[in-house]
Design an enzyme around this catalytic site. Structure first.
Site, PDB file in Angstrom:
ATOM      1  N   ARG A  39      -7.773 -42.635 -88.881  1.00  0.00           N
ATOM      2  CA  ARG A  39      -6.651 -43.450 -88.378  1.00  0.00           C
ATOM      3  C   ARG A  39      -5.900 -44.148 -89.505  1.00  0.00           C
ATOM      4  O   ARG A  39      -4.709 -44.402 -89.391  1.00  0.00           O
ATOM      5  CB  ARG A  39      -7.164 -44.492 -87.380  1.00  0.00           C
ATOM      6  CG  ARG A  39      -7.542 -43.851 -86.060  1.00  0.00           C
ATOM      7  CD  ARG A  39      -7.642 -44.888 -84.956  1.00  0.00           C
ATOM      8  NE  ARG A  39      -7.734 -44.212 -83.677  1.00  0.00           N
ATOM      9  CZ  ARG A  39      -8.673 -44.462 -82.756  1.00  0.00           C
ATOM     10  NH1 ARG A  39      -9.573 -45.391 -82.970  1.00  0.00           N
ATOM     11  NH2 ARG A  39      -8.689 -43.791 -81.630  1.00  0.00           N
ATOM     12  N   LYS A 205     -15.918 -36.156 -66.483  1.00  0.00           N
ATOM     13  CA  LYS A 205     -15.719 -36.649 -65.118  1.00  0.00           C
ATOM     14  C   LYS A 205     -14.335 -36.366 -64.562  1.00  0.00           C
ATOM     15  O   LYS A 205     -13.360 -36.368 -65.298  1.00  0.00           O
ATOM     16  CB  LYS A 205     -15.915 -38.164 -65.100  1.00  0.00           C
ATOM     17  CG  LYS A 205     -17.349 -38.578 -65.280  1.00  0.00           C
ATOM     18  CD  LYS A 205     -17.479 -40.079 -65.232  1.00  0.00           C
ATOM     19  CE  LYS A 205     -18.942 -40.488 -65.191  1.00  0.00           C
ATOM     20  NZ  LYS A 205     -19.085 -41.939 -65.178  1.00  0.00           N
ATOM     21  N   GLY A 358      -9.917 -38.035 -77.075  1.00  0.00           N
ATOM     22  CA  GLY A 358     -10.687 -38.242 -78.296  1.00  0.00           C
ATOM     23  C   GLY A 358     -11.677 -37.120 -78.568  1.00  0.00           C
ATOM     24  O   GLY A 358     -11.745 -36.588 -79.677  1.00  0.00           O
ATOM     25  N   GLY A 381      -6.524 -42.733 -74.122  1.00  0.00           N
ATOM     26  CA  GLY A 381      -6.084 -43.293 -72.851  1.00  0.00           C
ATOM     27  C   GLY A 381      -4.575 -43.245 -72.679  1.00  0.00           C
ATOM     28  O   GLY A 381      -4.059 -42.961 -71.598  1.00  0.00           O
TER      29      GLY A 381
END
Ligand code: ADP
Ligand code: MG
Length: 403
Positions: A39, A205, A358, A381
């Site tokens: 990052r 999920k 990610g 997200g």
């Protein structure tokens, strides 16, 4: 509405006062040292652009989840040190988030220099989007640059609040180059995808990704589902899933989605199973109807991969989020690694390919095809919310292009 970017800011505005820059410097630390500087490397070009323009920059970022109080282990000081090494120019650090100490340090920033403030989440006002905290940063300068796409889905003081405050004071709030690139690629996928448009979804999920599944289902020509997410669909089809990861409370939803999607939705036809999800487990490839009550599904099988590869080969636009299996373990990695290769091949064949999430980004890197994907989103997200058709508050708050 398109947003202004750093390139739209006149050089004179960058040298007139301080430029407040929001980065995503949320790098993992180990024993007080940055253990993965991906990052930090990502923001170097932006920092160099600002330096070359002679801008006097004040940098904001969060790190981890200190929950509104100072946590020594989550200080940004080691990040400033690492950034200084990466940019061959000092990034100075002040151990304060807001207030007189920050104002004093900010006055010392010379042309082309950068000052990193302490972790914004050391103050409760950050996540509460406290207007006073936002105003304290806005008062530093009249240009705000948001280059932290990964935090854009949060309406926090350093993302949403400060952008609005800077604009209210007559300044400009713009997207940095990294943010601009994310919006350009994700925007193309959402508004004008060339067809056939194929989405591949996987991961652990359904529950965390329902909105994305539903939004993409409306837009794509094919929705390919793998990973543990597929297991719940298997249950909806009345298939045995043994000890696999499933979401019993989502079976009804899976059934509904199957009905709504018809043959646009593709599920694996075979899987890799073992008696447990461990590195040493012996793996068998079986048709999905042959999964035993003692089996655990850890990956998609070779026939499924062939089927998915064919769909990808004909695609003009591809979005991929979520691994096809437990790719962290060698014996369950094949489905994900080979899928990554097929997405890369689709890129070579002219498709626009976007990978988000990610773990998916890590898988693409592991598969060695990172540079053969059109765009790998760094915002987990945030990219999911964008693909679900939601507005990102950190983006909404920026100045419109026409302003
Ligand atoms: P991303 O971060 O790309 O959005 P997710 O976080 O949704 O992806 O899912 C990634 C996780 O899903 C990985 O840790 C992987 O091990 C897990 N996973 C994928 N397939 C399975 C499976 N069949 N059983 C258990 N876990 C799985
Ligand atoms: Mg993940």
């Amino acid at each position: 509405m398109p947003k202004k970017s750093l390139a739209d800011v006149p050089a004179s505005a960058l040298t007139a006062g301080l430029t407040v820059v929001r980065f995503d410097l949320n790098a993992p630390l180990d024993d007080g040292q940055v253990s993965d500087d991906t990052r930090l490397r990502a923001v170097v070009p932006t920092l160099e652009t600002l330096r070359d323009a002679g801008a006097r920059s004040v940098l904001l970022s969060h790190l981890g989840r200190p929950e509104g109080r100072a946590v020594a282990e989550l200080s940004l000081r080691p990040v400033a040190e690492r950034l200084s090494e990466l940019t061959a120019a000092p990034v100075t650090f002040v151990p304060a988030v807001s207030g007189p100490e920050v104002e004093r340090a900010a006055r010392e920033v010379g042309p082309g220099e950068a000052l990193l403030l302490e972790n914004t989440r050391f103050l409760p006002g950050e996540t509460a989007n406290d207007p006073e905290l936002a105003a304290s940063w806005a008062s530093l300068g009249s240009v705000y640059v948001n280059d932290a796409f990964g935090a854009a889905h949060r309406a926090h003081a350093s993302t949403e609040g400060v952008a609005r405050a800077v604009r209210a004071d007559g300044g400009v709030a713009v997207a940095g180059p990294l943010m601009e690139r994310e919006l350009r690629f994700l925007g193309r996928v959402m508004t004008e995808p060339e067809r056939p448009f194929v989405a591949v979804l996987g991961g652990a999920k359904i529950s965390g990704k329902i909105d994305v599944v539903e939004a993409l289902l409306e837009r794509v020509d094919r929705l390919v589902i793998g990973g543990a997410m597929a297991n719940t669909f298997f249950l909806a089809l009345g298939l045995e899933t043994g000890g696999s990861l499933v979401e019993d409370d989502r079976v009804e939803l899976a059934r509904e989605l199957l009905e709504r999607a018809g043959d646009r939705l593709m599920l694996p036809i075979d899987v890799r199973v073992a008696d447990a999800l461990t590195e040493s487990a012996t793996v068998r490839e079986v048709e999905r109807s042959r999964v035993g009550s003692d089996d655990v599904i850890g990956d998609i099988g070779p026939m499924s991969l062939g089927m998915f590869a064919e769909v990808l080969a004909g695609a003009r636009t591809v979005v991929w989020n979520g691994p096809m299996g437990v790719f962290e373990m060698k014996n369950f990695a094949a489905g994900t690694v080979e899928l990554a290769e097929h997405v890369a091949q689709a890129t070579s064949a002219g498709a626009l390919t976007v990978v988000g999430g990610g773990d998916s980004a890590a898988a693409v890197r592991e598969a060695g095809v990172y540079d053969r994907i059109s765009h790998v989103s760094t915002g987990g997200g945030a990219s999911l919310e964008f693909l679900a058709g939601e507005r990102l508050p950190g983006v909404e708050a920026l100045s419109d292009s026409e302003d």
